[in-house]
Design an enzyme around this catalytic site. Sequence first.
Site, PDB file in Angstrom:
ATOM      1  N   GLY A   1     -13.161 -20.674  33.595  1.00 38.86           N
ATOM      2  CA  GLY A   1     -12.317 -19.854  34.449  1.00 38.86           C
ATOM      3  C   GLY A   1     -10.865 -20.177  34.216  1.00 38.86           C
ATOM      4  O   GLY A   1     -10.497 -21.018  33.395  1.00 38.86           O
TER       5      GLY A   1
ATOM      6  N   GLY B   1      -6.681 -19.915  36.280  1.00 42.37           N
ATOM      7  CA  GLY B   1      -5.893 -19.675  37.473  1.00 42.37           C
ATOM      8  C   GLY B   1      -4.433 -19.579  37.116  1.00 42.37           C
ATOM      9  O   GLY B   1      -4.066 -19.368  35.958  1.00 42.37           O
TER      10      GLY B   1
ATOM     11  N   GLY C   1      -3.730 -23.219  35.143  1.00 42.81           N
ATOM     12  CA  GLY C   1      -4.567 -23.787  34.104  1.00 42.81           C
ATOM     13  C   GLY C   1      -5.733 -22.927  33.698  1.00 42.81           C
ATOM     14  O   GLY C   1      -6.141 -22.011  34.403  1.00 42.81           O
TER      15      GLY C   1
ATOM     16  N   VAL D   1      -9.693 -23.584  32.371  1.00 42.94           N
ATOM     17  CA  VAL D   1     -10.684 -24.652  32.427  1.00 42.94           C
ATOM     18  C   VAL D   1     -11.845 -24.315  31.504  1.00 42.94           C
ATOM     19  O   VAL D   1     -12.360 -23.194  31.510  1.00 42.94           O
ATOM     20  CB  VAL D   1     -11.192 -24.853  33.867  1.00 42.94           C
ATOM     21  CG1 VAL D   1     -12.153 -26.031  33.933  1.00 42.94           C
ATOM     22  CG2 VAL D   1     -10.023 -25.071  34.802  1.00 42.94           C
TER      23      VAL D   1
ATOM     24  N   LYS E   1      -9.137 -29.113  31.510  1.00 45.86           N
ATOM     25  CA  LYS E   1      -8.167 -28.141  32.028  1.00 45.86           C
ATOM     26  C   LYS E   1      -6.910 -28.190  31.177  1.00 45.86           C
ATOM     27  O   LYS E   1      -6.344 -29.257  30.940  1.00 45.86           O
ATOM     28  CB  LYS E   1      -7.844 -28.465  33.491  1.00 45.86           C
ATOM     29  CG  LYS E   1      -6.919 -27.457  34.157  1.00 45.86           C
ATOM     30  CD  LYS E   1      -6.796 -27.767  35.651  1.00 45.86           C
ATOM     31  CE  LYS E   1      -5.935 -26.737  36.358  1.00 45.86           C
ATOM     32  NZ  LYS E   1      -5.817 -27.025  37.807  1.00 45.86           N
TER      33      LYS E   1
ATOM     34  N   ASP F   1      -4.288 -27.179  49.813  1.00 41.44           N
ATOM     35  CA  ASP F   1      -5.094 -25.999  49.489  1.00 41.44           C
ATOM     36  C   ASP F   1      -6.567 -26.257  49.816  1.00 41.44           C
ATOM     37  O   ASP F   1      -7.454 -25.935  49.032  1.00 41.44           O
ATOM     38  CB  ASP F   1      -4.927 -25.616  48.021  1.00 41.44           C
ATOM     39  CG  ASP F   1      -5.346 -24.168  47.752  1.00 41.44           C
ATOM     40  OD1 ASP F   1      -5.446 -23.386  48.722  1.00 41.44           O
ATOM     41  OD2 ASP F   1      -5.597 -23.819  46.580  1.00 41.44           O
TER      42      ASP F   1
END
Length: 704
Positions: free
Chosen positions: A384, A386, A389, A391, A406, A500
Amino acid sequence: MTSGTGSEARGPSSPTGRFTTRRLRSAFSLWRASISGTDVLLASVLAALSLGLGAYLYAQARASVQFAFAEAAQQLQAAVAQSLSEPLEDLRALQSFLEASEHVTRRQFRLSTNPMLRRHRHVYAFEWLPLVPESERAAVEAEARAAGLTGYRFWETGPDGQPRTSDRRPYYVPIHYMEPPNARALGLDIAADPDRWLTAEKTRDSGTMMASPPFALVEESGRADTPPAVAVYASVYKNGDPELEAARRASLSGFASAIFRVAPLADAAAALHATGLGFVMRDLAAPQARALAERPPGAADWPRRPGFEQTFPVPFADRTQWKVTVFALPGAFLPPKRGAIGAASIGILTSMLWLVTATSLRAISRLRRQAEKVGPYHLIARLGHGAMGVVWEARHALLRRPTAVKLLAPGTEGERSLARFEREVQLTAGLTHPSTIAIYDYGRTSEGVFYYAMELLRGINLLQLVAFDGPLPPARVVHLLRQACGALSEAHAAGLIHRDVKPANLMICVYGGIPDFLKVLDFGLVKHLGTVEHGSEIGMSGGDGDASLSQDGSLLGTPLYMAPEGMSDPSSVDVRADLFALGAVGYFLLSGVSPFPGRTAIEVFTMERKGPPPALSVAAPNPIPARLEQIILGCLAIAREDRPASAEALDAMLAACGVEPAWTREDGQEWWRERGPAALATARAQREETNQFLVLSSDHRSRG
């Protein structure tokens, strides 16, 4: 820069990697080796069945047409629901107007409702039904007659079905104002009508809009050719909604009401979205009533084709059993037919193309896995990405240990971003609690791409857990929250705030044989509790911190789980912001919904400022111990000083809340044995479909 182990890292300049000359020469051999017996068998079967492919294509075409029908039917249902909701907005406005005005004259009522009637021409009427004590009956009747309504009186329907003057009672709820006015309806006392008064009572006690069952209008009674009408009631209180049932009854001043037939509203929506479609709309709670709407006329008796009929719920006020059945009209949504020869040719070509494409992609994937390397790690598959980063699942070249790597996201440039990324690793690597994600290694490739390696977990995050299994039992929630408290306690003691905490950043797995082991992920927004001056923060080492690395003063985190101070003044957050977020996670685990829902950060912030969320005893499907609910709501306090002082304090409160029976290791083992495999398979399928990182949950912010 050297890695954490001291060796220089070398990696690809892009995720696709680089093929060496030797690998290119062996590509053909690799492709041949990628062809399995299953591939050959499947291609042979497809070729052998090519003569029957016409039927297959016809079935596919029919499935495509069914999909088109389903999509059109859903659009029709959505259009009907939207059309029905529009008059309710005007009713809310009328309710607010009546509550804000101490006394509304007949003329004021007319001026406020006429624009609504012009805007929604399918609404039959708006009404004002005041609560009139017996002592004021004569005065109210006289006022109406003075306004020109000759013969106005409070009336009700007698046992013979004929109107009669209302009996003397402590109070009345007559139709006093009505636009457009109807002399036959004005003065009708709904308090004497059991069906209408039952709906009005529910509206009064709940403070929400309620819709009546379908009924015939007074002026149309006895006519079988007119569609039924519905009345929606909205309570009007003297000083706004007091939110308690007893107080609502005491402060009720009357009801605002909208009367309309469903059929014209549904037909207006269907005129734009019902090409080739027929529909019948009914209230299942009133099975004896006529259809609320149907198109074309007599649609209930039209023939239906298997596979081309769907029934949807139609949300309307509190009427949860309104359903619309949509079906294809004769001659509509017919699948095209294909010739047998063309179908056979397409079948053979498709089987050959599939064989070449599938095996080629498999060979390319193997080449990529051989070529992609970051430092001592071979990249296997992207998990995935974001904001910061990307990953990858990886494997150490020597240790052969499954790892997650990452890297700084492609396109993210600047030494400032690299320094922030490296700072994230250094802060997280200093944490050693078992419930904190473990960092193995970090470094930069020869091209300057920063990376770090961490443990690869095989589990599901709490967002996926609730989506898969629904709200959790209180004992399991306490078990999970206490583990998160442990990880946050260590981070807070080190002067770090996560910022978060959310369900997607809390993962459970079977870790070292321990079931339901929780891991806190993604310290990408971590903040060091240094001295804050002018919206910046002091860095990790001494007094030479770089405020630009923290980006203080900007909105960081996930709004659905963010403390109010995180939105209003991000530079001032402390450890209690994490405790607010953990409380919001607990509320979500118990109820299945976030405590302060909203589509934007502003909406969430507004909901937080309105006060505490709905009680868990109402929002959660399972019984919630009062002490646990008190702890969760304490974490969600708007004022920081009203929340637990620390993660250790919250952990102690959870330990002492007395949820019985407690969630045991045997409970966890049973869940992972019976439900775990299906939950992991569902998470894996979602990851493959959406290419989102579900194992370590990177910096993806949109999931909330």
